[in-house]
Design a protein around this motif. Structure first.
Motif, short mmCIF file in Angstrom:
data_model
loop_
_atom_site.label_atom_id
_atom_site.label_comp_id
_atom_site.label_asym_id
_atom_site.label_seq_id
_atom_site.Cartn_x
_atom_site.Cartn_y
_atom_site.Cartn_z
N UNK A 14 0.82 -1.33 0.28
CA UNK A 14 0.02 0.07 -0.08
C UNK A 14 0.79 1.39 -0.14
N UNK A 15 0.61 1.86 -0.83
CA UNK A 15 1.24 3.07 -0.59
C UNK A 15 0.65 4.48 -1.40
N UNK A 16 1.51 5.62 -1.18
CA UNK A 16 0.60 6.67 -1.79
C UNK A 16 2.25 7.78 -2.11
N UNK A 17 2.46 8.43 -3.19
CA UNK A 17 3.46 9.37 -3.66
C UNK A 17 3.94 8.41 -4.36
N UNK A 18 5.06 9.05 -4.64
CA UNK A 18 6.42 8.14 -5.48
C UNK A 18 6.77 6.85 -5.64
N UNK A 19 7.06 5.74 -6.24
CA UNK A 19 7.39 4.53 -6.08
C UNK A 19 8.28 4.12 -7.19
N UNK A 20 8.75 3.00 -6.53
CA UNK A 20 10.44 2.65 -7.30
C UNK A 20 9.63 0.48 -7.06
N UNK A 21 10.27 -0.03 -7.99
CA UNK A 21 10.26 -1.51 -7.87
C UNK A 21 11.11 -1.72 -7.13
N UNK A 22 11.18 -2.83 -6.34
CA UNK A 22 12.48 -3.51 -5.76
C UNK A 22 11.97 -5.22 -5.32
N UNK A 23 13.37 -5.61 -5.60
CA UNK A 23 13.85 -7.17 -5.93
C UNK A 23 13.96 -7.69 -4.73
N UNK A 24 13.64 -8.49 -3.83
CA UNK A 24 13.41 -9.12 -2.75
C UNK A 24 14.01 -10.10 -2.58
N UNK A 25 14.66 -11.11 -1.89
CA UNK A 25 14.62 -13.15 -2.01
C UNK A 25 15.12 -12.79 0.02
N UNK A 26 14.30 -14.15 0.13
CA UNK A 26 14.47 -14.34 1.53
C UNK A 26 13.77 -15.76 2.10
N UNK A 59 -1.82 3.29 -12.75
CA UNK A 59 -3.58 2.81 -12.77
C UNK A 59 -3.83 1.64 -11.95
N UNK A 60 -2.81 1.57 -11.34
CA UNK A 60 -2.63 0.69 -9.76
C UNK A 60 -3.31 1.97 -9.06
N UNK A 61 -2.73 2.99 -8.81
CA UNK A 61 -3.42 4.41 -8.23
C UNK A 61 -4.46 4.56 -8.93
N UNK A 62 -5.00 4.18 -9.28
CA UNK A 62 -6.98 4.52 -9.54
C UNK A 62 -6.64 5.50 -10.67
N UNK A 63 -5.41 5.88 -11.69
CA UNK A 63 -5.63 6.62 -13.37
C UNK A 63 -6.29 5.49 -13.58
N UNK A 64 -7.26 5.90 -14.47
CA UNK A 64 -8.24 5.50 -16.00
C UNK A 64 -6.57 5.88 -16.99
#
Length: 408
Positions: free
Chosen positions: A9-21, A115-120
């Protein structure tokens, strides 16, 4: 090893992160997450019971320039997946991961994030006007409002494929003679700068008058050797300035488009291609349910010719005051009678989009035939041109040798 992808869940500018665990069972897992920072990724994964070992921001290598072909391919892929029932966001993810150009992948990820944030979808496309023109966005918007987005994406993909095919045919028809002209200039320059001076040294030892063609070629060669940087600089600089003016100046565009339509051989080809794109665009917009006056907004810019842009504005003004499309097109005086007759039939029968599509099909076939005929016509003309230029230089340099042979 399991693979997962989540959204935080977010608001504002986002980036894509790659994770392992590791999950609760100690099994290795990995995935990608869109978030505002590494701490958000780690907090979200901890709540899911995942012990994070590594989080890294995903970087996109600078790929090649995004071309119209890339956008056309994306449109076709998106239409196909939505027809198959794949959700919109998942379709974007599949296309972006499967594309070979990192620039396209980044573009699609940015659109997907909006689009994920609700923009058409059409508003997300409008943020990138360099790649998605008003026609593209208007059709997508019409599809979203009517709930037939997949159908309009399919129609849009067909439109872009046909438009791209027309452009490719025009480019292929023009590229052949241009390439020959460039090769002829390069060969001539090489002969003038390196070959002719070698002959000149030999001819000076003859002690006799040289033929006039030889003297002329040697004089031109002296200018090439002495001022080659000015000649090449003037040619390439002039071409650069000309094309920049053509691109930026409306007056130059109008002059060139008028002149191109009047060319003896290429003018007819360019006119047919322009009419094909004009009618194809209007057919696509009208079939999508866009009102005629609004459709004409996008048609002029899509046809790619300033003369038809001006004509379209005139047609739009007349249509908005109640004049029929047929009469408005006749008043514009840039369409053949066959086109206006087909439009008239379409208006009377209520099938204007179908009739415009038939006109576009007809002129696209005409362009195909014209390109084939032009290639057959240009080949002997180009061979004759090369023979005159290169052969003339060779004969001019060998004339003194022939003259010396006759004396001996």
């Amino acid at each position: 090893m399991a693979t997962a992808a989540q959204k935080a869940p977010s608001s504002g500018k986002e980036s894509i992160f790659v994770w392992t665990g590791k999950d609760r069972q100690g099994k290795n897992v990995q995935g990608e997450m869109r978030a505002q920072g590494e701490h958000v990724v780690m907090a979200t994964l901890r709540r899911q019971g995942i012990l994070v070992s590594k989080v890294k921001k995903k970087t996109f290598s600078s790929g090649k320039k995004i071309t119209e072909r890339d956008i056309t391919l994306f449109t076709r892929q998106l239409a196909t997946m939505m027809k198959a029932g794949v959700p919109l966001l998942q379709s974007f993810e599949i296309v972006s991961k499967g594309h070979s150009n990192p620039s396209v992948s980044k573009l699609l990820n940015d659109i997907r994030a909006d689009v994920e944030t609700g923009t058409s979808l059409n508003q997300a496309f409008r943020k990138f006007p360099l790649y998605f023109d008003p026609l593209f966005c208007n059709l997508v918007g019409a599809g979203e409002q009517a709930g037939i987005l997949e159908d309009l994406l399919t129609r849009l993909a067909v439109y872009k494929e046909k438009t791209l095919a027309i452009k490719s045919k025009i480019k292929s028809a023009l590229m052949y003679p241009i390439a020959i002209m460039v090769v002829a200039f390069v060969v001539t320059a090489v002969i003038m700068i390196w070959v002719v001076p070698a002959f000149k040294e030999v001819f000076t030892s003859f002690g006799a008058d040289l033929p006039a063609p030889t003297v002329f070629v040697m004089t031109v060669s002296d200018y090439f050797v002495k001022y080659w940087y000015i000649i090449f600089g003037s040619i390439f600089g002039g071409l650069y300035m000309f094309f920049q003016s053509w691109k930026r100046s409306v007056k130059v565009q109008r002059f060139m488009d008028t002149w191109l339509l009047k060319l003896p051989v290429f003018g007819d080809l360019i006119r047919k291609a322009t009419i094909a794109r004009w009618t194809r665009t209007l057919s696509t917009m009208f079939a999508a349910g866009v009102p005629l006056v609004e459709s004409l907004d996008s048609v002029g810019g899509a046809c790619g010719n300033a003369i038809y842009v001006d004509a379209t504005k005139k047609i739009q003004t007349e249509v908005s005051t109640g004049t029929s499309l047929t009469v408005s097109m006749q008043n514009a005086n840039v369409f053949p009678s066959m086109v206006t007759q087909m439009v008239s039939i379409g208006e009377e029968s209520g099938s204007l989009d179908a009739m415009l599509g038939k006109v576009a099909d007809f002129y696209e076939d005409e362009v195909d035939e014209a390109v084939e005929g032009l290639s057959s016509l240009m080949e002997p003309m180009i061979m004759a041109f090369l023979g005159i230029v290169i052969g003339g230089l060779v004969v001019a340099m060998y004339l003194p040798i022939f003259k010396l042979g006759s004396v001996v």
